[in-house]
Design a protein around this motif. Structure first.
Motif, short mmCIF file in Angstrom:
data_model
loop_
_atom_site.label_atom_id
_atom_site.label_comp_id
_atom_site.label_asym_id
_atom_site.label_seq_id
_atom_site.Cartn_x
_atom_site.Cartn_y
_atom_site.Cartn_z
N ILE A 58 -5.44 -127.38 -41.88
CA ILE A 58 -5.80 -126.04 -41.41
C ILE A 58 -7.31 -125.94 -41.58
N LEU A 74 -0.70 -117.83 -44.68
CA LEU A 74 -1.05 -119.21 -45.05
C LEU A 74 -0.58 -119.53 -46.47
N LEU A 90 -6.06 -127.60 -46.61
CA LEU A 90 -6.97 -126.60 -46.06
C LEU A 90 -8.39 -127.15 -46.03
#
Length: 100
Positions: A58, A74, A90
């Motif tokens: 992400i 998330l 992430l």
């Protein structure tokens, strides 16, 4: 005023780009700009399309602002990705603790 609202909505609907690498299982979900709650259905769809074994990044490099509701989504997904066998990381996205 109605056209201004439609314009704002249109700007946020297409703020997420999903790229599946040529070699499975690499997937990148990139936020193209600030991420507001109006993009929640698009993010939900992107996360829902992930498959067990996917390695997902992400990437929030282009999104200096990520709405609280999107951070919560998330965070929730972070908790369940391992159960689904999805490797989730992430890049330039900071998650706060989930509110009670």
């Amino acid at each position: 005023m109605r056209s201004a609202q439609s314009s704002v909505r249109a700007q946020h609907v297409y703020s997420i780009d999903v790229q599946r690498g040529p070699l499975w299982p690499y997937v990148t979900i990139e936020f193209e700009k600030d991420l507001y709650f109006l993009s929640k259905p698009q993010l939900k769809e992107a996360l829902g399309a992930l498959q067990p074994g996917d390695e997902v990044t992400i990437d929030g490099s282009k999104a200096p602002f990520i709405d609280h509701a999107m951070r919560n989504m998330l965070y929730d997904y972070w908790e369940t990705a391992n159960v689904q066998g999805i490797h989730y990381k992430l890049r330039n996205v900071v998650l706060n603790c989930k509110p009670e």
